[in-house]
Design a protein around this motif. Structure first.
Motif, mmCIF file in Angstrom:
data_model
loop_
_atom_site.group_PDB
_atom_site.id
_atom_site.type_symbol
_atom_site.label_atom_id
_atom_site.label_comp_id
_atom_site.label_asym_id
_atom_site.label_seq_id
_atom_site.Cartn_x
_atom_site.Cartn_y
_atom_site.Cartn_z
ATOM 1 N N ALA A 43 0.792 -1.097 0.154
ATOM 2 C CA ALA A 43 0.046 0.028 -0.201
ATOM 3 C C ALA A 43 0.976 1.323 0.130
ATOM 4 O O ALA A 43 0.506 2.271 -0.822
ATOM 5 C CB ALA A 43 -0.887 -0.122 1.257
ATOM 6 N N LEU A 44 1.883 1.374 0.887
ATOM 7 C CA LEU A 44 2.902 2.361 0.813
ATOM 8 C C LEU A 44 3.396 2.539 -0.513
ATOM 9 O O LEU A 44 3.581 3.715 -1.086
ATOM 10 C CB LEU A 44 3.883 2.368 2.004
ATOM 11 C CG LEU A 44 4.752 3.324 2.067
ATOM 12 C CD1 LEU A 44 4.313 4.602 2.558
ATOM 13 C CD2 LEU A 44 5.865 3.019 3.281
ATOM 14 N N GLU A 46 2.710 1.584 -3.344
ATOM 15 C CA GLU A 46 1.827 1.715 -4.313
ATOM 16 C C GLU A 46 0.956 3.181 -4.340
ATOM 17 O O GLU A 46 0.468 3.614 -5.277
ATOM 18 C CB GLU A 46 0.917 0.954 -4.603
ATOM 19 C CG GLU A 46 1.361 -0.597 -5.092
ATOM 20 C CD GLU A 46 0.359 -1.543 -5.468
ATOM 21 O OE1 GLU A 46 -0.960 -1.440 -4.876
ATOM 22 O OE2 GLU A 46 0.621 -2.714 -6.233
ATOM 23 N N SER A 47 1.306 3.860 -3.310
ATOM 24 C CA SER A 47 0.954 5.153 -2.902
ATOM 25 C C SER A 47 1.941 6.164 -3.961
ATOM 26 O O SER A 47 1.309 7.379 -4.350
ATOM 27 C CB SER A 47 0.755 5.701 -1.614
ATOM 28 O OG SER A 47 2.008 5.951 -1.212
ATOM 29 N N ALA A 48 2.959 5.786 -4.474
ATOM 30 C CA ALA A 48 3.812 6.727 -5.173
ATOM 31 C C ALA A 48 4.251 5.907 -6.508
ATOM 32 O O ALA A 48 4.526 6.790 -7.452
ATOM 33 C CB ALA A 48 5.273 6.861 -4.271
ATOM 34 N N THR A 50 4.632 1.712 -8.573
ATOM 35 C CA THR A 50 4.233 0.463 -8.511
ATOM 36 C C THR A 50 5.397 -0.556 -7.994
ATOM 37 O O THR A 50 6.512 -0.137 -7.992
ATOM 38 C CB THR A 50 3.747 -0.329 -9.669
ATOM 39 O OG1 THR A 50 4.864 -0.478 -10.624
ATOM 40 C CG2 THR A 50 2.719 0.672 -10.507
#
Length: 69
Positions: A43-44, A46-48, A50
């Motif tokens: 999640a962390l 993929e917030s920036a 892949t």
């Protein structure tokens, strides 16, 4: 009586050894986190970006280990 401990090699250590590198660089630790794929890490990341793009970037940043190391 001595207890025999089994040693399980970590993913970062294994990756470093497979590349012929005797040093455990931070890149190997990051690759170990990516390989584990736990939900919080994914999640962390993929917030920036892949996971695949970050893995490719980290692998591209690693230099080949010198021969005989």
């Amino acid at each position: 009586m001595h207890q025999k401990h089994s040693y399980r090699e970590s993913a970062p250590t294994r990756r470093s050894r497979e590349r012929g590198d005797r040093t455990l660089h931070p890149e190997y630790l990051l690759l170990g986190i990516l390989d584990a794929g736990d939900p919080a890490s994914v999640a962390l990341i993929e917030s920036a970006t892949t996971v695949d793009k970050l893995r490719d970037a980290v692998l591209a940043s690693l230099h080949e280990a010198p021969a005989g190391v």
